[in-house]
Design a protein around this motif. Structure first.
Motif, PDB file in Angstrom:
ATOM      1  N   UNK A  20      45.814  43.059  39.999  1.00 34.66           N
ATOM      2  CA  UNK A  20      45.883  42.016  41.005  1.00 34.66           C
ATOM      3  C   UNK A  20      44.568  41.986  41.787  1.00 34.66           C
ATOM      4  N   UNK A  21      43.958  40.814  41.810  1.00 29.76           N
ATOM      5  CA  UNK A  21      42.635  40.642  42.402  1.00 29.76           C
ATOM      6  C   UNK A  21      42.729  39.872  43.707  1.00 29.76           C
ATOM      7  N   UNK A  22      42.168  40.434  44.740  1.00 27.41           N
ATOM      8  CA  UNK A  22      42.073  39.759  46.031  1.00 27.41           C
ATOM      9  C   UNK A  22      40.765  38.976  46.037  1.00 27.41           C
ATOM     10  N   UNK A  23      40.814  37.704  46.412  1.00 28.66           N
ATOM     11  CA  UNK A  23      39.624  36.857  46.376  1.00 28.66           C
ATOM     12  C   UNK A  23      39.465  36.156  47.717  1.00 28.66           C
ATOM     13  N   UNK A  24      38.251  36.208  48.235  1.00 29.84           N
ATOM     14  CA  UNK A  24      37.952  35.627  49.542  1.00 29.84           C
ATOM     15  C   UNK A  24      36.815  34.635  49.371  1.00 29.84           C
ATOM     16  N   UNK A  25      36.969  33.442  49.940  1.00 31.09           N
ATOM     17  CA  UNK A  25      35.947  32.409  49.777  1.00 31.09           C
ATOM     18  C   UNK A  25      35.445  31.912  51.123  1.00 31.09           C
ATOM     19  N   UNK A  26      34.150  31.604  51.154  1.00 28.51           N
ATOM     20  CA  UNK A  26      33.569  30.991  52.351  1.00 28.51           C
ATOM     21  C   UNK A  26      33.701  29.477  52.235  1.00 28.51           C
ATOM     22  N   UNK A  27      33.346  28.754  53.290  1.00 26.53           N
ATOM     23  CA  UNK A  27      33.431  27.299  53.219  1.00 26.53           C
ATOM     24  C   UNK A  27      32.322  26.715  52.358  1.00 26.53           C
ATOM     25  N   UNK A  28      31.411  27.543  51.871  1.00 25.72           N
ATOM     26  CA  UNK A  28      30.406  27.095  50.918  1.00 25.72           C
ATOM     27  C   UNK A  28      30.935  27.212  49.493  1.00 25.72           C
ATOM     28  N   UNK A  29      32.171  27.617  49.375  1.00 27.55           N
ATOM     29  CA  UNK A  29      32.782  27.718  48.062  1.00 27.55           C
ATOM     30  C   UNK A  29      32.426  28.971  47.292  1.00 27.55           C
ATOM     31  N   UNK A  30      31.798  29.933  47.953  1.00 25.53           N
ATOM     32  CA  UNK A  30      31.435  31.168  47.249  1.00 25.53           C
ATOM     33  C   UNK A  30      32.609  32.140  47.298  1.00 25.53           C
ATOM     34  N   UNK A  31      33.066  32.536  46.115  1.00 32.42           N
ATOM     35  CA  UNK A  31      34.218  33.434  46.016  1.00 32.42           C
ATOM     36  C   UNK A  31      33.764  34.854  45.745  1.00 32.42           C
ATOM     37  N   UNK A  32      34.324  35.790  46.492  1.00 32.16           N
ATOM     38  CA  UNK A  32      34.046  37.207  46.279  1.00 32.16           C
ATOM     39  C   UNK A  32      35.334  37.885  45.858  1.00 32.16           C
ATOM     40  N   UNK A  33      35.246  38.621  44.759  1.00 29.06           N
ATOM     41  CA  UNK A  33      36.411  39.286  44.193  1.00 29.06           C
ATOM     42  C   UNK A  33      36.444  40.752  44.594  1.00 29.06           C
ATOM     43  N   UNK A  34      37.642  41.245  44.861  1.00 28.69           N
ATOM     44  CA  UNK A  34      37.828  42.678  45.032  1.00 28.69           C
ATOM     45  C   UNK A  34      37.829  43.359  43.675  1.00 28.69           C
ATOM     46  N   UNK A  35      37.843  44.694  43.703  1.00 28.14           N
ATOM     47  CA  UNK A  35      37.836  45.473  42.466  1.00 28.14           C
ATOM     48  C   UNK A  35      39.141  45.338  41.694  1.00 28.14           C
ATOM     49  N   UNK A  36      40.204  44.939  42.389  1.00 22.70           N
ATOM     50  CA  UNK A  36      41.493  44.828  41.732  1.00 22.70           C
ATOM     51  C   UNK A  36      42.341  46.076  41.918  1.00 22.70           C
ATOM     52  N   UNK A  37      43.639  45.869  41.931  1.00 25.88           N
ATOM     53  CA  UNK A  37      44.598  46.968  41.986  1.00 25.88           C
ATOM     54  C   UNK A  37      45.504  46.844  40.779  1.00 25.88           C
ATOM     55  N   UNK A  38      45.593  47.917  40.016  1.00 22.33           N
ATOM     56  CA  UNK A  38      46.398  47.880  38.793  1.00 22.33           C
ATOM     57  C   UNK A  38      47.825  48.327  39.077  1.00 22.33           C
ATOM     58  N   UNK A  39      48.753  47.521  38.607  1.00 21.47           N
ATOM     59  CA  UNK A  39      50.179  47.806  38.748  1.00 21.47           C
ATOM     60  C   UNK A  39      50.782  48.030  37.371  1.00 21.47           C
ATOM     61  N   UNK A  40      51.522  49.105  37.244  1.00 22.26           N
ATOM     62  CA  UNK A  40      52.315  49.337  36.035  1.00 22.26           C
ATOM     63  C   UNK A  40      53.765  49.486  36.460  1.00 22.26           C
ATOM     64  N   UNK A  41      54.610  48.623  35.925  1.00 18.85           N
ATOM     65  CA  UNK A  41      56.038  48.685  36.196  1.00 18.85           C
ATOM     66  C   UNK A  41      56.707  49.323  34.985  1.00 18.85           C
TER      67      UNK A  41
END
Lengths: 114, 109
Positions: free
Chosen positions: B86-107
């Motif tokens: 699961x990736x957390x993504x944050x964007x500025x109003x300039x449309x630039x998206x920054x991705x987190x490293x991700x968190x892996x889930x195993x069910x």
């Protein structure tokens, strides 16, 4: 889903080869992007094109050369790559890059540089 | 400090469990927030946008706290098919998206 299609899916190339990655979006979007995803690293933005004009080059080495002939097509030309360039290369599109919107990704090209 | 930081994980939970992922961001000018899901060797796909008022989509609930610059994702009644990164993504109003490293889930069954 065929909104954003990338070819090839897999690519193995030597350091002296020249190859190109292709991306096509069928969503009527105005912006297209190249991202790089290396193992155990977050997605890194490489290039942004808005209405086929490059608006962002995120300090990418010149051995990666993007081309955007129109709003629907995006290429990434590769030459004299290094083994550390091996990664998953993802193309994405969005309606308008000046607005913070969701991205639609292609399935990516898994690149291995030998 | 990374622009977007996520729980390092991995999370291993039994089916039916409730699991929560946390994400913090450093750019106070960030305007839009998203959770993406990425399956192994596949492309990221939007799971849900995150709004200040909080939003829910079935078993998934996303929350945003602008004052603390914190985003969360809650998954209730976990299914085997929820296993992914699961990736957390944050964007500025300039449309630039920054991705987190991700968190892996195993069910697990």
């Amino acid at each position: 889903e065929t909104g954003v299609t990338q070819t090839p899916r897999h690519l193995v190339m030597g350091m002296t080869n020249k190859k190109s990655l292709k991306c096509e979006q069928h969503l009527g979007h105005n912006a297209m992007y190249w991202y790089k995803q290396s193992a155990k690293k977050p997605l890194e933005l490489m290039f942004v094109y808005n209405f086929k004009e490059q608006t962002e080059n995120n300090s990418v080495p010149s051995r990666f050369s993007p081309e955007c002939p129109n709003s629907s097509h995006l290429f990434l030309h590769l030459h004299t790559l290094q083994p550390e360039d091996s990664a998953l290369y993802l193309c994405a599109s969005s309606q308008d890059p000046t607005v913070s919107e969701k991205l639609f990704f292609g399935s990516g090209t898994q690149l291995s540089v030998l | 400090r990374k622009e977007v930081e996520q729980d390092p994980g991995p999370f291993n939970v039994p089916e039916g469990a409730t699991v929560a992922f946390n994400c913090t961001y450093s750019n106070s000018a960030s305007q839009s927030f998203f959770w993406y899901r990425q399956d192994c060797r596949k492309e990221p796909k939007l799971l849900m946008s995150v709004y200040s008022s909080g939003n829910e989509d079935g078993r998934f609930t996303a929350q945003l706290n602008r004052a603390s610059q914190y985003i969360s994702l809650l998954i209730r009644d976990s299914k085997l098919s929820d296993s992914a990164t699961y990736l957390c993504v944050v964007s500025t109003n300039a449309g630039k998206s920054t991705f987190g490293d991700g968190t892996t889930l195993t069910v697990k069954p």
